[in-house]
Each structure stands twice: as structure tokens, then as C-alpha cells.
Design a protein around this motif. Structure first.
Motif, PDB file in Angstrom:
ATOM      1  N   PHE A  68       0.855  -1.184   0.000  1.00  0.00           N
ATOM      2  CA  PHE A  68       0.000   0.000   0.000  1.00  0.00           C
ATOM      3  C   PHE A  68       0.888   1.231   0.000  1.00  0.00           C
ATOM      4  N   VAL A  69       0.305   2.370  -0.357  1.00  0.00           N
ATOM      5  CA  VAL A  69       1.018   3.639  -0.361  1.00  0.00           C
ATOM      6  C   VAL A  69       0.270   4.619   0.538  1.00  0.00           C
ATOM      7  N   SER A  70       0.900   5.746   0.828  1.00  0.00           N
ATOM      8  CA  SER A  70       0.311   6.695   1.779  1.00  0.00           C
ATOM      9  C   SER A  70      -1.080   7.169   1.371  1.00  0.00           C
ATOM     10  N   GLU A  71      -1.358   7.244   0.077  1.00  0.00           N
ATOM     11  CA  GLU A  71      -2.679   7.661  -0.377  1.00  0.00           C
ATOM     12  C   GLU A  71      -3.773   6.651  -0.015  1.00  0.00           C
ATOM     13  N   ASP A  72      -3.369   5.431   0.336  1.00  0.00           N
ATOM     14  CA  ASP A  72      -4.332   4.384   0.692  1.00  0.00           C
ATOM     15  C   ASP A  72      -4.779   4.452   2.155  1.00  0.00           C
ATOM     16  N   ILE A  73      -4.079   5.219   2.975  1.00  0.00           N
ATOM     17  CA  ILE A  73      -4.416   5.283   4.404  1.00  0.00           C
ATOM     18  C   ILE A  73      -5.877   5.707   4.577  1.00  0.00           C
ATOM     19  N   GLY A  74      -6.592   4.921   5.376  1.00  0.00           N
ATOM     20  CA  GLY A  74      -8.006   5.176   5.634  1.00  0.00           C
ATOM     21  C   GLY A  74      -8.949   4.423   4.718  1.00  0.00           C
ATOM     22  N   LYS A  75      -8.436   3.877   3.606  1.00  0.00           N
ATOM     23  CA  LYS A  75      -9.267   3.088   2.693  1.00  0.00           C
ATOM     24  C   LYS A  75      -9.377   1.658   3.216  1.00  0.00           C
ATOM     25  N   LEU A  76     -10.440   0.978   2.844  1.00  0.00           N
ATOM     26  CA  LEU A  76     -10.527  -0.455   3.097  1.00  0.00           C
ATOM     27  C   LEU A  76      -9.377  -1.136   2.357  1.00  0.00           C
TER      28      LEU A  76
END
Length: 145
Positions: A68-76
């Protein structure tokens, strides 16, 4: 992009018959944290039928060991991983199950898979046992991380 072009570099390593089998085999990634690595490698190898099952979200502490990458934080995790896999191969078909494996849903989830990757968090022993028991019951191959 054609499947043949996508898997062109596999040709000297994987016979055509096996590559076709890979393409048509459905794999279940049960737990999309560490499982994200398995899923990405599988898609790059040529698997096009993926089931992702996990109820967790991406946190910043996941980034050092999961795909995962930082933009994915908070996503399922399932949603973020599905997006990543489709970015690698837009032809991949992903079934997203945004809940944790349990004895209540494991039968239905395993039923659609040919091969199962057990990458469930080791703290969820009841889910791991349910998954392994169901795979044995359905005579499905299971690989544990």
C-alpha cells in the motif's frame, strides 16, 4: 493490452498450457495485509480471477510491509488492493469482500476459489481455523504465509 503481451516474458518459464490454467484459476486472498504481496505477484504472473477478503483499513503502520502507499491510508484494504491490482492489469476481475473471514461466511467465500492464500492476521486464530477447516472440507488447496 492483450494477455499474451502482458505475459510475454513468462513464455520461457511457464508452458502455454500452464499459463492458460493460471489465467483461469480463481485465487482467494484471505487477509489483504501481507496478502497484498501475494496478490500483486499473482496478478503479475497472470492470474486474472481474484477474491479479496478483509474487513480492515489501511493504516500508516502497514506501509512498511504491505503493498500500500500513503494515499491508501483510511481506505478499506480490499478496495485499495483491488485498485492496485487493476492498475497493474486492467483485465483482472476482483471480487471484493469487505468483511473479516468468520465461521459464518467462510463456506461461501471459499466455495468460489480454486486456491486459497491464508494471510489472515495471526491474532485472529478463530478465522484461521475456520478457513483451514473449510478448505479441508471443500478439498481446496491452501497456502499459509
Amino acid at each position: 493490452m492483450s494477455y499474451e503481451q502482458f505475459t510475454l516474458r513468462n513464455i520461457d518459464y511457464i508452458p502455454t498450457e500452464l499459463q492458460n490454467k493460471i489465467r483461469n484459476t480463481t485465487i482467494l486472498i484471505a487477509g489483504c495485509g501481507i496478502g497484498s504481496s501475494f496478490a500483486e505477484v499473482a496478478v503479475r504472473l497472470g492470474f486474472e480471477n481474484i477474491i479479496l477478503a478483509d474487513g480492515d483499513i489501511v493504516n500508516d503502520h502497514n506501509l512498511n510491509r504491505q503493498c500500500f502507499v500513503s494515499e491508501d491510508i483510511g481506505k478499506l484494504k480490499v478496495r485499495a488492493l483491488s485498485e492496485r491490482l487493476k492498475a497493474i492489469n486492467p483485465s483482472v476481475k476482483v471480487k471484493e469482500i469487505t468483511e473479516f473471514i468468520s465461521d459464518k461466511n467462510v463456506n461461501e467465500i471459499v466455495n468460489d476459489a480454486d486456491i486459497v492464500f491464508d494471510t489472515i492476521d495471526f491474532l485472529d486464530l478463530s478465522a484461521i481455523v475456520a478457513l483451514h477447516d473449510e478448505c479441508k472440507k471443500q478439498r481446496k488447496h491452501i497456502i499459509s504465509a
